[in-house]
Scaffold this active site. Structure first.
Site, PDB file in Angstrom:
ATOM      1  N   LYS A 120      89.429  18.066   6.445  1.00  0.00           N
ATOM      2  CA  LYS A 120      88.185  17.805   5.720  1.00  0.00           C
ATOM      3  C   LYS A 120      88.459  17.393   4.274  1.00  0.00           C
ATOM      4  O   LYS A 120      87.697  16.608   3.686  1.00  0.00           O
ATOM      5  CB  LYS A 120      87.284  19.040   5.756  1.00  0.00           C
ATOM      6  CG  LYS A 120      86.781  19.434   7.140  1.00  0.00           C
ATOM      7  CD  LYS A 120      85.846  18.396   7.733  1.00  0.00           C
ATOM      8  CE  LYS A 120      85.121  18.937   8.956  1.00  0.00           C
ATOM      9  NZ  LYS A 120      84.204  17.940   9.552  1.00  0.00           N
ATOM     10  N   SER A 155      82.220  17.682   5.341  1.00  0.00           N
ATOM     11  CA  SER A 155      83.421  18.425   4.991  1.00  0.00           C
ATOM     12  C   SER A 155      83.173  19.900   5.303  1.00  0.00           C
ATOM     13  O   SER A 155      82.469  20.237   6.251  1.00  0.00           O
ATOM     14  CB  SER A 155      83.753  18.201   3.504  1.00  0.00           C
ATOM     15  OG  SER A 155      84.916  18.906   3.139  1.00  0.00           O
TER      16      SER A 155
END
Length: 231
Positions: A138, A120
């Protein structure tokens, strides 16, 4: 016992460093478009996550660990972001990840406890200007990972690394001179940007059995940026 570890992407940068750290005691496979920096002893499979069907690859029947590396950095004011940019970021970061996981689900289920690792960004949990597209894509990964971890526990462990700015080719435009590097380093409590080793070391830990009681977590590897305010 050697484990079978599959990385999507990973022919350079963070992915290649992870593969290099894992290859000595495991059978490591990298499925990617290029093979420019594949570590010695790692098996490369030609694969485009956006286009190809992962189930068509010549993979072991059992995959113990799966790491998805592809990502993007599109940093612009929201008013300059086209809808196509949002779709492209979603495709690269999230939808191709979902397609890959679904394609190797039978292989992962053959493991006693499979370990999955996604990436992420610190910008999901810490709002930052010009990150609307990548943070959205993300953020989808973080939600997906937690839900997947819950659905497949205890058979799968699923974790996410959320880095801050890391010195890779993907971030080269943000770090292409000393002035930019110094400015970016000063934003972090630890006064430097991340390195591929910083991220790869955490990834290696989360994939290995040393982390066998860790799942559903988003781990910040960000020089303290997401949790420490020095002002």
């Amino acid at each position: 016992m050697k484990k079978n570890i599959l990385l999507i992407g990973g022919s350079y940068g963070i992915g290649a460093t992870i593969a290099d750290k894992l290859r000595k005691n495991n059978s490591v496979y990298i499925a990617s478009r290029s093979n420019e920096s594949i570590p010695e002893g790692v098996t490369h499979l030609s694969f485009d996550a956006l286009k190809d069907d992962i189930s068509s690859l010549d993979l072991p029947e059992t995959i113990h660990s799966f790491i998805y590396c592809p990502g993007s950095i599109n940093l612009k004011p929201f008013k300059m972001m086209s809808e196509d940019t949002f779709q492209e970021d979603l495709n690269v970061n999230f939808l191709s990840l979902v397609k890959s996981v679904k394609g190797i689900l039978p292989n992962l289920k053959n493991a006693d406890q499979a370990s999955l690792l996604f990436f992420s960004t610190v910008a999901v949990n810490t709002g930052m200007p010009f990150h609307t597209s990548v943070a959205a894509a993300k953020g989808a990964i973080e939600g997906f990972a937690k839900a997947l971890a819950a659905e497949y526990a205890p058979n799968f462990r699923v974790n996410v690394i959320a880095p801050s700015l890391t010195d890779t080719s993907l971030a080269s435009k943000l770090l292409n001179n000393d002035s930019k590097k110094e400015k970016m380093a000063e934003r972090h409590p630890l006064k430097r940007v991340g390195t591929v080793d910083d991220i790869a070391s955490t990834a290696t830990f989360l994939i290995n059995d040393d982390a066998s009681w860790i799942t559903g977590q988003v781990i910040g590897v960000d020089g303290g940026l997401s949790t420490i305010n020095l002002n």
